[in-house]
Scaffold this active site. Structure first.
Site, short mmCIF file in Angstrom:
data_model
loop_
_atom_site.label_atom_id
_atom_site.label_comp_id
_atom_site.label_asym_id
_atom_site.label_seq_id
_atom_site.Cartn_x
_atom_site.Cartn_y
_atom_site.Cartn_z
N ARG A 178 -18.44 0.43 -7.73
CA ARG A 178 -18.42 0.16 -6.30
C ARG A 178 -19.82 -0.25 -5.82
O ARG A 178 -19.97 -1.16 -5.00
CB ARG A 178 -17.93 1.39 -5.54
N ASP B 266 -8.14 -3.54 -8.08
CA ASP B 266 -8.30 -2.21 -8.69
C ASP B 266 -6.95 -1.52 -8.74
O ASP B 266 -6.72 -0.53 -8.04
CB ASP B 266 -9.32 -1.39 -7.89
N ASN C 201 2.63 -4.46 0.09
CA ASN C 201 2.78 -4.58 -1.35
C ASN C 201 1.85 -5.69 -1.82
O ASN C 201 1.96 -6.84 -1.39
CB ASN C 201 4.23 -4.92 -1.69
N PHE D 140 -5.13 -2.77 -3.62
CA PHE D 140 -4.92 -1.40 -4.15
C PHE D 140 -6.09 -0.51 -3.70
O PHE D 140 -6.71 0.18 -4.50
CB PHE D 140 -4.80 -1.40 -5.67
N ASP E 6 -3.01 -1.49 0.69
CA ASP E 6 -2.36 -0.54 -0.20
C ASP E 6 -0.91 -0.36 0.25
O ASP E 6 -0.61 -0.44 1.45
CB ASP E 6 -3.09 0.81 -0.20
N CYS F 224 -7.46 0.50 -15.73
CA CYS F 224 -7.84 1.89 -16.00
C CYS F 224 -6.96 2.53 -17.07
O CYS F 224 -6.93 3.75 -17.20
CB CYS F 224 -7.78 2.71 -14.72
#
Length: 406
Positions: A222, A310, A288, A238, A260, A350
């Site tokens: 970040r 992300d 969405n 996201f 989000d 992730c």
């Protein structure tokens, strides 16, 4: 050496352990000498009778033994675990420095405490235990953490357990969440915690937020993109509770739209925007992301010159990697098409099942289909409080790239 039950492993299991991987699979066990109960400590030997290590055994899991030591002199008492905790915390003090107040203190196998996650949020510990053996001794670990932090002037107010994940069932453990009850720790009234990261204030919901409430592993990623934010029009996809968006706003972005699908996440984002006085720059929206990106492409919208992707882990097993690649490619290709030449893209995965080579190949394919080229600015990973053991690939999970689209 303690007189534990002995398990013999085949050559494959022996080689994996010698190379530093702490998992012994059930298929690798060739002989059991003695009896045990789930969660007990057992010794692991080669077929030739050579000691390999000691670990927690579990017949329910595919991972039969999770090794914790290869030292024949170790005695697995409270002093042993306190040394492990002390070592783990000392490491975080060194690598995190002034960012120690909110960081991951225990990262499972990377700290030789299999299946255990412990995050520090100012004066609250949030824990998750996915290993039956570690779950049995967690009280020893919790006491040790509290004692070690106390010597550093940090008084822990409470311990919250986020054991509400289905993977616990693979080890024969029940799912639940709530404050840990013990005579040496209090039970706070609220599960909302205030933390400060990169000079930004956050309200963290440790009861209902993703993972343990906040994505500590993206701390320095970040900060990285915030350096590029000045004057940019940003789409943060996201956003969860707005962390990337807030860093971009603080970094001088002209405008940030934070997206989000979760109403709860957007509500937390609004709180975080307001307490950082960034309401004139950061604008949250519940939507969405897949549908929004499609709509922007169809309407040929080019309002953004910086897009952040992300997403949550699109795959949590090797069986769904192909499906995940399609999802990653879709959002990345659309983002590349939306950006003007010279625009910027930060994108990540992730999931450790999405190997780096697969992620990079997906990005190349997305760029080809979007008819753009990618100029790499940075390739990053998780913050160092989530250390990567080269002998344990599962600890290497976060891929984070920053590109200029040309």
């Amino acid at each position: 050496m303690r007189n534990f039950t002995r398990l013999q492993v085949n050559r494959k299991g022996e080689l994996a352990a010698k190379q530093g991987h702490p998992w012994v699979y059930g298929a690798e066990i060739v002989k059991v000498d003695g009896s045990y109960q789930t969660g007990d400590l057992v010794h692991v030997y080669s077929e030739k009778g050579k000691y390999i290590g000691t670990g927690f055994v579990n017949d329910i899991s595919k991972i039969r033994v999770r090794l914790i030591s290869s030292n024949t002199n170790d005695i697995f008492d409270e002093a042993f675990w306190k040394r492990r905790v002390t070592y783990a915390i000392a490491y975080r003090e060194t690598v995190m420095g002034e960012d120690f107040s909110s960081c991951r203190l225990i990262f499972g196998d990377a700290d030789q405490m299999p299946g255990l996650t412990v995050d520090l949020y100012t004066d609250i510990l949030v824990c998750q235990s996915l290993c039956y053996g570690m779950d049995k001794i967690k009280d020893i670990i919790f006491k040790a953490i509290i004692e070690v932090l106390q010597t550093k002037g940090i008084h822990i107010r409470g311990i919250y357990e986020r054991n509400d994940v289905k993977v616990r069932e693979l080890d024969g453990l029940p799912m639940y969440k709530g404050w840990y009850k013990a005579d040496y720790i209090d039970t706070p009234d609220s599960a909302f915690i205030s933390i400060k990261e990169n000079d930004i204030l956050y309200e963290v919901d440790i009861e209902n937020g993703q993972k343990t409430g906040f994505f500590l592993d993206q701390k320095y990623n970040r900060r990285c993109v915030a350096k590029l934010a000045k004057g940019k029009h940003v789409l943060d996809c996201f956003t969860h509770t707005g962390a990337f968006a807030l860093n971009m706003g603080k970094g001088g972005a002209a405008r940030v739209d934070a997206i989000d699908a979760s109403a709860e996440a957007i509500a937390m984002t609004i709180k975080n925007i307001q307490q950082n006085q960034l309401s004139h720059i950061v604008f949250p929206k519940q939507a969405n992301v897949f549908e929004l990106l499609s709509e922007l492409v169809e309407t040929k919208n080019h309002d953004y010159d910086f897009i952040i992707l992300d997403p949550p882990a699109f795959t949590k097993s090797g069986k769904t990697v192909a499906h995940a690649i399609r999802g990653y490619k879709e959002i990345n290709m659309k983002a590349m098409r939306l950006l003007p030449r010279g625009g910027y893209l930060a994108t990540c995965s992730c999931s450790h099942f999405m190997k780096e080579e697969l992620f990079c190949r997906m990005l190349k394919d997305a760029a080809k289909d979007a008819h753009v080229h990618l100029r790499q600015i940075e390739a990053r990973q998780q913050s160092p409080d989530h250390p990567i053991l080269w002998s344990v690939p599962e600890t290497n999970y976060l891929k984070f790239y920053v590109f200029q689209v040309v």
